[in-house]
Design a protein around this motif. Sequence first.
Motif, PDB file in Angstrom:
ATOM      1  N   GLU A  43       0.818  -1.146  -0.136  1.00 49.34           N
ATOM      2  CA  GLU A  43       0.070   0.016   0.073  1.00 49.34           C
ATOM      3  C   GLU A  43       0.962   1.328   0.165  1.00 49.34           C
ATOM      4  O   GLU A  43       0.732   2.237  -0.617  1.00 49.34           O
ATOM      5  N   ARG A  46       2.182   1.713  -3.354  1.00 49.21           N
ATOM      6  CA  ARG A  46       1.151   2.222  -4.582  1.00 49.21           C
ATOM      7  C   ARG A  46       0.818   3.593  -4.512  1.00 49.21           C
ATOM      8  O   ARG A  46       0.599   4.346  -5.434  1.00 49.21           O
ATOM      9  N   GLN A 166       3.986  -6.598  -6.966  1.00 46.18           N
ATOM     10  CA  GLN A 166       2.506  -6.454  -6.463  1.00 46.18           C
ATOM     11  C   GLN A 166       1.703  -5.939  -7.646  1.00 46.18           C
ATOM     12  O   GLN A 166       2.193  -5.267  -8.580  1.00 46.18           O
ATOM     13  N   ASN A 168      -0.785  -4.030  -8.146  1.00 49.08           N
ATOM     14  CA  ASN A 168      -1.496  -3.051  -8.555  1.00 49.08           C
ATOM     15  C   ASN A 168      -0.323  -1.697  -8.797  1.00 49.08           C
ATOM     16  O   ASN A 168      -0.634  -0.694  -8.704  1.00 49.08           O
ATOM     17  N   LYS A 170       1.891  -1.456 -11.672  1.00 51.35           N
ATOM     18  CA  LYS A 170       2.248  -2.038 -12.861  1.00 51.35           C
ATOM     19  C   LYS A 170       3.817  -1.268 -13.557  1.00 51.35           C
ATOM     20  O   LYS A 170       4.021   0.070 -12.951  1.00 51.35           O
ATOM     21  N   PRO A 217       1.565  -5.790 -14.920  1.00 49.20           N
ATOM     22  CA  PRO A 217       1.920  -6.319 -13.364  1.00 49.20           C
ATOM     23  C   PRO A 217       2.959  -7.336 -13.276  1.00 49.20           C
ATOM     24  O   PRO A 217       3.418  -7.996 -14.530  1.00 49.20           O
TER      25      PRO A 217
END
Length: 304
Positions: A43, A46, A166, A168, A170, A217
């Motif tokens: 997270e 991200r 991960q 999310n 990319k 991804p």
Amino acid sequence: MSSATFATRSGVPIMAAAALLSCAPDAPAPLDLAEGVPWELAEHRRVTISDVRYAFDLRIPAERAEPIDGSGVIAFQWSDPAGQPLVLDFLEPEKVRSVSVNGTEVAFERINDHLVVPPERLVDPGENEVVLEFTAGDGSLNRNDEFLYTLFVPERARFALPVFDQPNLKGRFAVTLTVPEGWTAVANGPLLEETPGQDETGAPVTTLRFTESRPLPSYLFAFAAGRFQVETAERDGREMRFYHRETDRQRVERNLEPILWSTLGRSCTARPASFSRSRRPRPSTWGVRASSPTRPPTCGSVIM
């Protein structure tokens, strides 16, 4: 004046040193760097990392027991007000020899299956480039005597390469593969150039450089290399290639058309109308098989 206070040149007392320290902002809590890819770490990346581009250069030896040495350039946008370190995922961080950030070699930590890079050399906010020298991990490379292929699903890219592993986050993926003479290779992007040469021992090799992919991804990064035979066909302006190791030519010819047209052609050329009308160049389609051609390959994946 007591020892708990101090004064400016004008003699006006200022707050006690202890009070100043108590008012300082709290240091950010350290990221969770447990094995795998912890949710908190994923997270954090991200929201702080974007526009990721990977360029890997791997040298694949003829002997499967020999290591695959390589380098990687990872470019990305970085914005982290908390000033946390940059964390890359790599199952065997001891195989990383050096890390440079924006042209300067830096010290880094190896914690579980992570590389921890201090933030001092990172441009924040801004574009950054990290360069790594490493030996690839064999865990997801499926190495055989005369070929190898990647299988990074579901989160096994870090078993082979240092990445942000991960789905999310990319990234665009480009790869250059130097392989023994007589080998060929395939990757996510179309082949850009193929150059013969020699390795450090004087043995003949071929270097294949592939075009950068669309954002993917990490589990969809893919390449295969080996002593493959290649069958080529074209449909609706799209080139299709089938890489195989079948030695029975009659068997290949008997099964080639159903594989190329019925399987690769149908699954890989079907696109929404909006895509088919676009002016973007269509990438090549490929399937790979190491044994028999009777089981149809899947578009865009390596199947053995």
